[in-house]
Scaffold this motif. Structure first.
Motif, PDB file in Angstrom:
ATOM      1  N   SER A 143      15.079   7.334   0.506  1.00 20.80           N
ATOM      2  CA  SER A 143      14.038   6.550  -0.166  1.00 20.80           C
ATOM      3  C   SER A 143      12.683   7.150   0.163  1.00 20.80           C
ATOM      4  N   ILE A 144      11.760   6.992  -0.737  1.00 27.46           N
ATOM      5  CA  ILE A 144      10.395   7.472  -0.552  1.00 27.46           C
ATOM      6  C   ILE A 144       9.472   6.270  -0.653  1.00 27.46           C
ATOM      7  N   THR A 145       8.653   6.116   0.369  1.00 33.30           N
ATOM      8  CA  THR A 145       7.688   5.020   0.384  1.00 33.30           C
ATOM      9  C   THR A 145       6.309   5.593   0.136  1.00 33.30           C
ATOM     10  N   SER A 146       5.608   5.012  -0.786  1.00 35.51           N
ATOM     11  CA  SER A 146       4.267   5.481  -1.132  1.00 35.51           C
ATOM     12  C   SER A 146       3.259   4.374  -0.830  1.00 35.51           C
ATOM     13  N   VAL A 147       2.172   4.758  -0.156  1.00 38.20           N
ATOM     14  CA  VAL A 147       1.110   3.809   0.159  1.00 38.20           C
ATOM     15  C   VAL A 147      -0.130   4.219  -0.623  1.00 38.20           C
ATOM     16  N   THR A 148      -0.673   3.300  -1.382  1.00 41.22           N
ATOM     17  CA  THR A 148      -1.893   3.554  -2.136  1.00 41.22           C
ATOM     18  C   THR A 148      -2.984   2.667  -1.575  1.00 41.22           C
ATOM     19  N   MET A 149      -4.075   3.292  -1.137  1.00 39.44           N
ATOM     20  CA  MET A 149      -5.193   2.516  -0.602  1.00 39.44           C
ATOM     21  C   MET A 149      -6.122   2.137  -1.746  1.00 39.44           C
ATOM     22  N   THR A 150      -6.573   0.899  -1.717  1.00 38.48           N
ATOM     23  CA  THR A 150      -7.461   0.371  -2.740  1.00 38.48           C
ATOM     24  C   THR A 150      -8.790  -0.005  -2.098  1.00 38.48           C
ATOM     25  N   ASP A 151      -9.880   0.368  -2.749  1.00 36.04           N
ATOM     26  CA  ASP A 151     -11.219   0.035  -2.268  1.00 36.04           C
ATOM     27  C   ASP A 151     -11.350  -1.483  -2.200  1.00 36.04           C
ATOM     28  N   ASP A 152     -11.725  -1.976  -1.008  1.00 34.50           N
ATOM     29  CA  ASP A 152     -11.840  -3.422  -0.808  1.00 34.50           C
ATOM     30  C   ASP A 152     -13.014  -4.045  -1.552  1.00 34.50           C
ATOM     31  N   LEU A 153     -13.963  -3.240  -2.006  1.00 40.04           N
ATOM     32  CA  LEU A 153     -15.114  -3.775  -2.731  1.00 40.04           C
ATOM     33  C   LEU A 153     -14.885  -3.870  -4.231  1.00 40.04           C
ATOM     34  N   ASP A 154     -14.398  -2.777  -4.816  1.00 42.36           N
ATOM     35  CA  ASP A 154     -14.323  -2.749  -6.282  1.00 42.36           C
ATOM     36  C   ASP A 154     -12.930  -2.511  -6.857  1.00 42.36           C
ATOM     37  N   GLY A 155     -11.924  -2.367  -5.998  1.00 45.84           N
ATOM     38  CA  GLY A 155     -10.562  -2.210  -6.481  1.00 45.84           C
ATOM     39  C   GLY A 155     -10.188  -0.809  -6.929  1.00 45.84           C
ATOM     40  N   SER A 156     -11.121   0.152  -6.853  1.00 45.48           N
ATOM     41  CA  SER A 156     -10.808   1.525  -7.227  1.00 45.48           C
ATOM     42  C   SER A 156      -9.966   2.174  -6.129  1.00 45.48           C
ATOM     43  N   LYS A 157      -9.570   3.415  -6.331  1.00 49.06           N
ATOM     44  CA  LYS A 157      -8.770   4.122  -5.338  1.00 49.06           C
ATOM     45  C   LYS A 157      -9.629   4.417  -4.108  1.00 49.06           C
ATOM     46  N   ALA A 158      -9.135   4.035  -2.943  1.00 50.43           N
ATOM     47  CA  ALA A 158      -9.876   4.249  -1.703  1.00 50.43           C
ATOM     48  C   ALA A 158      -9.575   5.630  -1.149  1.00 50.43           C
ATOM     49  N   ALA A 159     -10.579   6.238  -0.516  1.00 50.70           N
ATOM     50  CA  ALA A 159     -10.440   7.561   0.069  1.00 50.70           C
ATOM     51  C   ALA A 159     -10.291   7.509   1.585  1.00 50.70           C
ATOM     52  N   GLU A 160     -10.799   6.440   2.191  1.00 47.13           N
ATOM     53  CA  GLU A 160     -10.768   6.356   3.650  1.00 47.13           C
ATOM     54  C   GLU A 160     -10.929   4.918   4.127  1.00 47.13           C
ATOM     55  N   THR A 161     -10.568   4.727   5.387  1.00 44.63           N
ATOM     56  CA  THR A 161     -10.795   3.452   6.054  1.00 44.63           C
ATOM     57  C   THR A 161     -11.972   3.647   6.989  1.00 44.63           C
ATOM     58  N   VAL A 162     -12.982   2.815   6.858  1.00 41.43           N
ATOM     59  CA  VAL A 162     -14.192   2.907   7.678  1.00 41.43           C
ATOM     60  C   VAL A 162     -14.192   1.743   8.660  1.00 41.43           C
ATOM     61  N   ALA A 163     -14.408   2.057   9.930  1.00 40.95           N
ATOM     62  CA  ALA A 163     -14.501   1.026  10.964  1.00 40.95           C
ATOM     63  C   ALA A 163     -15.960   0.891  11.375  1.00 40.95           C
ATOM     64  N   PHE A 164     -16.385  -0.336  11.651  1.00 38.26           N
ATOM     65  CA  PHE A 164     -17.731  -0.577  12.141  1.00 38.26           C
ATOM     66  C   PHE A 164     -17.724  -1.859  12.946  1.00 38.26           C
ATOM     67  N   ALA A 165     -18.747  -2.042  13.771  1.00 36.76           N
ATOM     68  CA  ALA A 165     -18.838  -3.230  14.613  1.00 36.76           C
ATOM     69  C   ALA A 165     -20.198  -3.886  14.418  1.00 36.76           C
ATOM     70  N   LEU A 166     -20.203  -5.202  14.506  1.00 36.62           N
ATOM     71  CA  LEU A 166     -21.441  -5.958  14.385  1.00 36.62           C
ATOM     72  C   LEU A 166     -21.287  -7.269  15.142  1.00 36.62           C
ATOM     73  N   ASP A 167     -22.263  -7.592  15.960  1.00 37.87           N
ATOM     74  CA  ASP A 167     -22.277  -8.848  16.721  1.00 37.87           C
ATOM     75  C   ASP A 167     -20.993  -9.065  17.512  1.00 37.87           C
ATOM     76  N   GLY A 168     -20.463  -7.993  18.093  1.00 33.80           N
ATOM     77  CA  GLY A 168     -19.291  -8.104  18.945  1.00 33.80           C
ATOM     78  C   GLY A 168     -17.966  -8.117  18.214  1.00 33.80           C
ATOM     79  N   ALA A 169     -17.981  -8.087  16.892  1.00 36.05           N
ATOM     80  CA  ALA A 169     -16.738  -8.070  16.111  1.00 36.05           C
ATOM     81  C   ALA A 169     -16.558  -6.684  15.498  1.00 36.05           C
ATOM     82  N   ILE A 170     -15.329  -6.200  15.483  1.00 32.48           N
ATOM     83  CA  ILE A 170     -15.019  -4.894  14.921  1.00 32.48           C
ATOM     84  C   ILE A 170     -14.339  -5.106  13.572  1.00 32.48           C
ATOM     85  N   TYR A 171     -14.804  -4.385  12.572  1.00 26.35           N
ATOM     86  CA  TYR A 171     -14.295  -4.526  11.210  1.00 26.35           C
ATOM     87  C   TYR A 171     -13.730  -3.204  10.718  1.00 26.35           C
TER      88      TYR A 171
END
Length: 115
Positions: free
Chosen positions: A3-31
């Motif tokens: 079997s072949i499993t394919s993962v497609t990342m989707t942009d969390d803002l506009d639903g387009s194809k995502a290129a990367e996952t960006v991590a950032f922190a603010l007020d002690g919380a990591i996103y």
């Protein structure tokens, strides 16, 4: 059976194809957010002046807590640190006041001198 499993990342803002996952922190919380190249560039551009003005923490450090989150012992330790910095800065004729926020350049110079 194979079997072949394919993962497609989707942009969390506009639903387009995502290129990367960006991590950032603010007020002690990591996103984390999945973004297209365009949206990732827009996020970096929006944060650029804050990143430039801020101090980078070591990778092993946890997200910075606010003063209200610190224990009284931690606050006392921080006050002692600032007192040492002020004493060092005065001895090195850096012209810092007895009160108020210390400039980033003074804190960095003190930390470099202690290393």
């Amino acid at each position: 059976m194979a079997s072949i499993t394919s993962v497609t990342m989707t942009d969390d803002l506009d639903g387009s194809k995502a290129a990367e996952t960006v991590a950032f922190a603010l007020d002690g919380a990591i996103y984390e957010i999945d973004l297209s190249k365009r949206n990732a560039a827009a996020l970096r551009k929006a944060l650029a002046s804050y990143v430039t003005a801020g101090r980078r923490l070591p990778r092993t450090a946890k997200a910075r807590r606010t003063v209200a989150d610190k224990t009284s012992a931690e606050r006392a330790e921080h006050r002692a640190y600032l007192s040492k910095v002020r004493t060092w800065a005065a001895a090195n004729e850096m012209g810092v006041s007895d009160r108020g926020r210390l400039p980033k350049s003074v804190l960095e110079a003190y930390d470099a001198a202690q290393a």
